[in-house]
Design an enzyme around this catalytic site. Structure first.
Site, PDB file in Angstrom:
ATOM      1  N   HIS A 243       1.952   1.959  -3.428  1.00  0.00           N
ATOM      2  CA  HIS A 243       0.899   2.625  -4.216  1.00  0.00           C
ATOM      3  C   HIS A 243       0.897   4.125  -3.921  1.00  0.00           C
ATOM      4  O   HIS A 243       0.781   4.950  -4.836  1.00  0.00           O
ATOM      5  CB  HIS A 243      -0.474   2.024  -3.885  1.00  0.00           C
ATOM      6  CG  HIS A 243      -0.716   0.673  -4.465  1.00  0.00           C
ATOM      7  ND1 HIS A 243      -0.897   0.470  -5.823  1.00  0.00           N
ATOM      8  CD2 HIS A 243      -0.800  -0.546  -3.890  1.00  0.00           C
ATOM      9  CE1 HIS A 243      -1.087  -0.820  -6.048  1.00  0.00           C
ATOM     10  NE2 HIS A 243      -1.024  -1.459  -4.892  1.00  0.00           N
TER      11      HIS A 243
ATOM     12  N   THR B 279       0.830  -1.207   0.000  1.00  0.00           N
ATOM     13  CA  THR B 279       0.000   0.000   0.000  1.00  0.00           C
ATOM     14  C   THR B 279       0.863   1.254   0.000  1.00  0.00           C
ATOM     15  O   THR B 279       0.559   2.238  -0.687  1.00  0.00           O
ATOM     16  CB  THR B 279      -0.930   0.005   1.227  1.00  0.00           C
ATOM     17  OG1 THR B 279      -1.755  -1.154   1.191  1.00  0.00           O
ATOM     18  CG2 THR B 279      -1.802   1.250   1.251  1.00  0.00           C
TER      19      THR B 279
END
Length: 341
Positions: A43, A40
């Protein structure tokens, strides 16, 4: 305090001097020792479409950590100064139906540490005491710092009975690899994991996978024949979010098989639902960790001899954070640890 912040709406992350977070009556103030970089976080670093829609800028990010309690809110019970803790990164509302029924991992109003609110890539973090988990003395800081993703692996793997079963895991990221180790540890027969990244497939072999299959070079059904499997996989753990991987899973599941899905597809994903129907498959979506049953199981698994340490491949001081993000972005790493000491 030092912190890593998503300072600008563009690719990158920045080391900044941020104000020390303020604590409420029900909170803990944690001095961070080690953090780990999550997919994450990559990202967010790359500033992809999801991040642009989700992440407020500027904000301190990060949600995988271990640290020491240095201050306690006046309403808090059960913790003391000096406790070593990690914590559940999903902050729940406490008042929705699922929260009130004890199913807090299904809270409809979840707020994510380092996603929707200030995160753990900092010298200090404030979280509700409810979300903190005491780390047993015989579990290292390195392992404690990856309890968040380890919890995803444990929650997914232990969704179904695994004893004597044949398990297919699609996606050899760190969570998929740790799930393979969990499956073997609790008594699965064959644990087959698929990917196209040879570095991570080799990590999966070190962590106990029966077969780590590069699907760009090998046929999954040939591997099943080699293992003497005649009826298909009993349990599937989808960790990739890649449509072709899920299609292969549906093709090779046994009738009555059970599938747990953690990987998030990049968009809508069409499948042949007749395979689900005629095989009588059960599909379960997985999000996060059960609070706090998954956390107790994580600690117990490690204390019972499960070794997930090979998944940690890189260590850096926080001033060298860029090297850590570069290592994660290369695809040639397992978990990357950043030290704040």
């Amino acid at each position: 305090m030092k912190a890593l912040s998503k300072l600008k709406a563009e690719k990158g992350i920045w080391l900044v001097d941020a104000p020390k977070p303020e604590m409420g009556h029900n909170d803990l103030l944690i001095k961070i020792k080690k953090t780990a970089i999550c997919g994450t976080d990559m990202h967010i670093y790359n500033w992809d479409e999801w991040s642009q829609k989700t992440i407020p800028v500027p904000m301190v990010v990060g949600h995988e950590y271990v640290g020491e309690v240095v201050d306690i809110g006046q309403e808090v019970r059960g913790f003391k100064i000096g406790d070593r803790v990690s914590g559940e990164g999903h902050i729940t509302c406490g008042h929705c139906r699922n929260c009130r029924a004890g199913r807090t991992h299904l809270c409809r109003n979840t707020s994510g540490v380092g996603v929707n609110r200030e995160g753990s890539f900092a010298e200090y973090l404030v979280i509700p005491a409810f979300n903190a988990f005491k780390i047993p003395d015989d579990i290292s800081d390195d392992l404690a710092s990856i309890f968040d993703p380890f919890g995803n692996a444990v929650h997914t793997a232990l969704s179904f009975d695994l004893v004597g079963e044949d398990v297919l895991i699609t996606g050899a990221g760190p969570i998929g690899i740790m799930a393979a180790a969990v499956c073997r540890h609790v008594g699965a027969r064959h644990v087959v994991i698929t990917d196209v990244n040879e570095y991570r497939l080799e990590l999966a072999r070190k962590m106990g996978a029966t077969r780590a299959v590069n699907v760009s070079k090998e046929n999954l059904k040939d591997v099943m024949k080699e293992l003497g499997m005649t009826e298909g996989f009993d349990v599937g753990l989808e960790m990739s979010g890649v449509p072709s991987a899920f299609h292969a899973m549906l093709d090779t599941m046994n009738h009555g098989g059970k599938v747990a899905m953690l990987g998030i597809p990049g968009g809508e994903m069409a499948i042949d639902w007749s395979k689900v129907i005629f095989k009588g498959l059960v599909i379960k979506g997985i999000y996060g960790r059960e609070m706090f049953e998954t956390w107790y199981k994580m600690a117990s698994l490690i204390q019972s001899g499960l070794d997930i340490s090979p998944i940690i491949t890189h260590h850096y001081k926080i001033d060298d954070f860029q090297k850590g993000f570069d290592a994660m972005g290369s695809g040639q790493s397992g978990k990357v640890i950043l030290s704040w000491d």
